[in-house]
Scaffold this motif. Sequence first.
Motif, PDB file in Angstrom:
ATOM      1  N   CYS A   8      50.045  43.836  43.262  1.00  0.00           N
ATOM      2  CA  CYS A   8      51.053  44.538  44.064  1.00  0.00           C
ATOM      3  C   CYS A   8      50.439  45.100  45.344  1.00  0.00           C
ATOM      4  N   GLU A   9      49.277  45.753  45.196  1.00  0.00           N
ATOM      5  CA  GLU A   9      48.669  46.457  46.321  1.00  0.00           C
ATOM      6  C   GLU A   9      48.120  45.525  47.398  1.00  0.00           C
ATOM      7  N   GLU A  10      47.632  44.360  47.008  1.00  0.00           N
ATOM      8  CA  GLU A  10      46.981  43.477  47.970  1.00  0.00           C
ATOM      9  C   GLU A  10      47.720  42.157  48.202  1.00  0.00           C
ATOM     10  N   VAL A  11      47.986  41.422  47.135  1.00  0.00           N
ATOM     11  CA  VAL A  11      48.546  40.069  47.283  1.00  0.00           C
ATOM     12  C   VAL A  11      50.015  40.105  47.679  1.00  0.00           C
ATOM     13  N   LEU A  12      50.834  40.764  46.881  1.00  0.00           N
ATOM     14  CA  LEU A  12      52.273  40.771  47.167  1.00  0.00           C
ATOM     15  C   LEU A  12      52.628  41.570  48.408  1.00  0.00           C
ATOM     16  N   SER A  13      51.790  42.538  48.768  1.00  0.00           N
ATOM     17  CA  SER A  13      52.024  43.325  49.988  1.00  0.00           C
ATOM     18  C   SER A  13      51.636  42.544  51.245  1.00  0.00           C
ATOM     19  N   GLY A  14      50.837  41.474  51.069  1.00  0.00           N
ATOM     20  CA  GLY A  14      50.378  40.686  52.203  1.00  0.00           C
ATOM     21  C   GLY A  14      49.057  41.158  52.782  1.00  0.00           C
ATOM     22  N   LYS A  15      48.476  42.231  52.260  1.00  0.00           N
ATOM     23  CA  LYS A  15      47.187  42.728  52.772  1.00  0.00           C
ATOM     24  C   LYS A  15      46.080  41.705  52.567  1.00  0.00           C
ATOM     25  N   THR A  16      46.108  41.024  51.435  1.00  0.00           N
ATOM     26  CA  THR A  16      45.135  39.978  51.152  1.00  0.00           C
ATOM     27  C   THR A  16      45.853  38.635  51.201  1.00  0.00           C
ATOM     28  N   GLU A  17      45.426  37.769  52.108  1.00  0.00           N
ATOM     29  CA  GLU A  17      46.034  36.447  52.210  1.00  0.00           C
ATOM     30  C   GLU A  17      45.516  35.567  51.095  1.00  0.00           C
ATOM     31  N   VAL A  18      46.403  34.727  50.554  1.00  0.00           N
ATOM     32  CA  VAL A  18      46.029  33.826  49.470  1.00  0.00           C
ATOM     33  C   VAL A  18      46.525  32.419  49.784  1.00  0.00           C
ATOM     34  N   GLU A  19      45.862  31.453  49.168  1.00  0.00           N
ATOM     35  CA  GLU A  19      46.287  30.060  49.301  1.00  0.00           C
ATOM     36  C   GLU A  19      47.262  29.755  48.174  1.00  0.00           C
ATOM     37  N   ARG A  20      48.524  29.629  48.543  1.00  0.00           N
ATOM     38  CA  ARG A  20      49.580  29.418  47.555  1.00  0.00           C
ATOM     39  C   ARG A  20      49.503  28.016  46.952  1.00  0.00           C
ATOM     40  N   VAL A  21      49.742  27.950  45.648  1.00  0.00           N
ATOM     41  CA  VAL A  21      49.792  26.686  44.926  1.00  0.00           C
ATOM     42  C   VAL A  21      51.236  26.339  44.607  1.00  0.00           C
ATOM     43  N   ALA A  29      51.946  31.516  42.302  1.00  0.00           N
ATOM     44  CA  ALA A  29      50.689  30.965  41.790  1.00  0.00           C
ATOM     45  C   ALA A  29      49.826  30.656  43.008  1.00  0.00           C
ATOM     46  N   TYR A  30      48.564  31.070  42.956  1.00  0.00           N
ATOM     47  CA  TYR A  30      47.675  30.894  44.102  1.00  0.00           C
ATOM     48  C   TYR A  30      46.233  30.765  43.621  1.00  0.00           C
ATOM     49  N   TYR A  31      45.388  30.248  44.507  1.00  0.00           N
ATOM     50  CA  TYR A  31      43.967  30.133  44.179  1.00  0.00           C
ATOM     51  C   TYR A  31      43.340  31.530  44.160  1.00  0.00           C
ATOM     52  N   HIS A  32      42.589  31.807  43.116  1.00  0.00           N
ATOM     53  CA  HIS A  32      41.930  33.105  42.928  1.00  0.00           C
ATOM     54  C   HIS A  32      41.081  33.423  44.160  1.00  0.00           C
ATOM     55  N   THR A  33      41.076  34.682  44.565  1.00  0.00           N
ATOM     56  CA  THR A  33      40.315  35.091  45.752  1.00  0.00           C
ATOM     57  C   THR A  33      38.821  35.188  45.470  1.00  0.00           C
ATOM     58  N   ARG A  34      38.435  35.354  44.220  1.00  0.00           N
ATOM     59  CA  ARG A  34      37.021  35.372  43.809  1.00  0.00           C
ATOM     60  C   ARG A  34      36.897  34.530  42.535  1.00  0.00           C
ATOM     61  N   PRO A  35      36.937  33.214  42.664  1.00  0.00           N
ATOM     62  CA  PRO A  35      37.011  32.346  41.480  1.00  0.00           C
ATOM     63  C   PRO A  35      35.790  32.448  40.569  1.00  0.00           C
ATOM     64  N   PHE A  36      36.079  32.342  39.274  1.00  0.00           N
ATOM     65  CA  PHE A  36      35.036  32.313  38.246  1.00  0.00           C
ATOM     66  C   PHE A  36      34.836  30.895  37.720  1.00  0.00           C
ATOM     67  N   TYR A  37      35.672  29.961  38.159  1.00  0.00           N
ATOM     68  CA  TYR A  37      35.648  28.568  37.719  1.00  0.00           C
ATOM     69  C   TYR A  37      35.830  27.673  38.941  1.00  0.00           C
ATOM     70  N   PRO A  38      35.401  26.412  38.867  1.00  0.00           N
ATOM     71  CA  PRO A  38      35.619  25.487  39.988  1.00  0.00           C
ATOM     72  C   PRO A  38      37.098  25.376  40.381  1.00  0.00           C
ATOM     73  N   VAL A  39      37.993  25.362  39.399  1.00  0.00           N
ATOM     74  CA  VAL A  39      39.436  25.434  39.649  1.00  0.00           C
ATOM     75  C   VAL A  39      39.894  26.737  39.016  1.00  0.00           C
ATOM     76  N   HIS A  40      40.432  27.647  39.823  1.00  0.00           N
ATOM     77  CA  HIS A  40      40.836  28.959  39.303  1.00  0.00           C
ATOM     78  C   HIS A  40      42.090  29.412  40.032  1.00  0.00           C
ATOM     79  N   ILE A  41      43.214  29.281  39.354  1.00  0.00           N
ATOM     80  CA  ILE A  41      44.522  29.625  39.904  1.00  0.00           C
ATOM     81  C   ILE A  41      45.073  30.803  39.115  1.00  0.00           C
TER      82      ILE A  41
END
Length: 110
Positions: A8-21, A29-41
């Motif tokens: 809510c505070e970052e992604v949905l507010s637009g403060k943190t931009e994300v790559e939408r899937v 659904a979007y790519y994780h901003t700090r992925p823990f896996y090669p593919v992390h959505i």
Amino acid sequence: MVTSDFYCEEVLSGKTEVERVYETDNVLAYYHTRPFYPVHIVAIPKKHIPSLTRIDVADTAILHELLEVIQKVALEVEEKHGACRVITNLGEYQESKHLHWHIVSGKSYS
């Protein structure tokens, strides 16, 4: 215990931009901003819902839509990479107190 809500505070507010899937009126659904896996959505409801165990009966339709999005994204990941996991965390394992699911593939970076 962490009580922040990154989604809510970052992604949905637009403060943190994300790559939408994938996106609907109620789900993102979007790519994780700090992925823990090669593919992390990450898939989230746009409405604040604290966790899987805190879903209100009134949110059943949103939960159904969320699961449909998770299914579509997971199918694409599985077809492209041969396998995937769908994970949600609860309690102390849930860093951000907003219902979210991880759709991942590959070995963890940690």
